[in-house]
Design an enzyme around this catalytic site. Structure first.
Site, short mmCIF file in Angstrom:
data_model
loop_
_atom_site.label_atom_id
_atom_site.label_comp_id
_atom_site.label_asym_id
_atom_site.label_seq_id
_atom_site.Cartn_x
_atom_site.Cartn_y
_atom_site.Cartn_z
N ASP A 145 59.72 118.97 -2.92
CA ASP A 145 59.47 118.25 -4.16
C ASP A 145 58.92 119.25 -5.18
O ASP A 145 59.36 120.41 -5.19
CB ASP A 145 58.55 117.05 -3.93
CG ASP A 145 58.72 115.97 -4.99
OD1 ASP A 145 59.88 115.57 -5.21
OD2 ASP A 145 57.73 115.52 -5.57
N ASP A 178 63.71 119.95 0.52
CA ASP A 178 62.87 120.69 -0.43
C ASP A 178 61.43 120.21 -0.32
O ASP A 178 61.13 119.29 0.42
CB ASP A 178 63.37 120.46 -1.86
CG ASP A 178 63.37 118.97 -2.23
OD1 ASP A 178 62.32 118.50 -2.70
OD2 ASP A 178 64.40 118.29 -2.03
#
Length: 290
Positions: A211, A209
């Site tokens: 973040d 991802d």
């Protein structure tokens, strides 16, 4: 010396494919029980050991992983090289979910973990200026590229305590002020302990991802992470399968001194060492304490 490769598997990676004579071994250590039994066997003629960092079934949080027991257990088995595989978030647009990063630096922001095998009664200071082994990292990089994985050579890993993900303000600070590349919860104190145990250590961070800093992606969503983890785990197993061919053959002393990290590190004189602590250090530091 022949190499004995230890793999510490992070979120999503709980096994190694293709091990011959695979056996789950329970290893007792003076630092308590490791995260799980350790799967040992051979892969293309090279000895391998696999330890699921969070335990099968993912029972340990990043803070409760028994890092000292894990590293001691691998050393006690005779492991020479440790490849850490872990999930992480990215602070860089070009380091996208699904990419791998061969980490070469860390910023340690953990605070609730035991970070050293040494202490009162046997004091030691090792250098972690360069906390990963370039030789081992190069092997992981080559293996990943051979699998067609998009992999980045080098990056700074921010180790946070967790288990919560970062706030937006923290994410922006780590990215914009501190210049970090990826963020995770498990490579510290693991890398420090591997250095104290004189083990070559490489960190392969699998991005899941962006973040929370990325304006187009918003906050971290565990559902999205799990979806990416599944694909990453398959790529990681394929990468690991290529390591024996790259590391097999006679293993010379590490060019970077990982296997001699304790040579001048222990400051407590022999007459002042705590015998109980010294006994607990038998696997980790027996080379320099006996």
């Amino acid at each position: 010396m022949e190499p004995f490769i230890g793999v510490i598997g992070g979120s999503g990676l709980y096994e190694i494919d293709g091990l011959k004579d695979a056996t789950w071994q329970t290893v007792e250590t003076p630092w308590g029980a490791p995260s799980d039994a350790i799967l040992t066997g051979t892969l293309n003629g090279t000895r391998m050991a696999f330890l699921p960092r969070h335990g099968r079934g993912h029972i340990h949080t990043p803070s409760t992983v028994p890092y000292r027991a894990n590293i001691d257990a691998l050393k006690r088995l005779g492991v020479t090289d440790v490849v850490s595989v872990s999930a992480c978030g990215s602070f860089r647009e070009d380091m996208a979910p699904g990419d791998f990063v061969i980490v070469d630096q860390f910023i340690d922001r953990t605070f609730a973990r035991e970070k050293s095998f040494f202490g009162q009664g046997c004091v030691a200071h090792v250098s972690v200026a360069h906390p990963t082994c370039p030789r081992l990292g190069e092997a992981a990089l080559t293996a990943a590229r051979a699998e067609g994985i998009t992999v980045h050579d080098g990056g700074t890993y921010l180790a946070m305590e967790g288990p919560q993900f970062s706030s937006l303000a923290e994410s922006r600070m780590y990215r914009e002020v501190w210049g970090c590349d990826v963020i995770g919860m498990t490579n510290m104190p693991e890398a420090k302990l591997a250095r104290e145990a004189e083990l070559c250590y490489a960190s392969v961070a699998m991005i899941t991802d962006y973040d929370s800093w990325h304006p187009a992606h918003g906050e971290v969503d565990v559902t999205d992470i799990i979806r990416t983890l599944t694909g990453n785990a398959t790529k990681a197993r394929n990468m690991i399968a290529r390591l024996p061919a790259l590391l097999s053959g006679g293993r010379a002393p590490c060019d970077h001194g990982c296997d001699r990290a304790l040579e001048y590190a222990i400051l407590t004189g022999p007459d002042h060492r705590d015998p109980d602590l010294v006994a607990r250090l038998d696997a980790v530091a027996g080379r320099v304490l006996t």
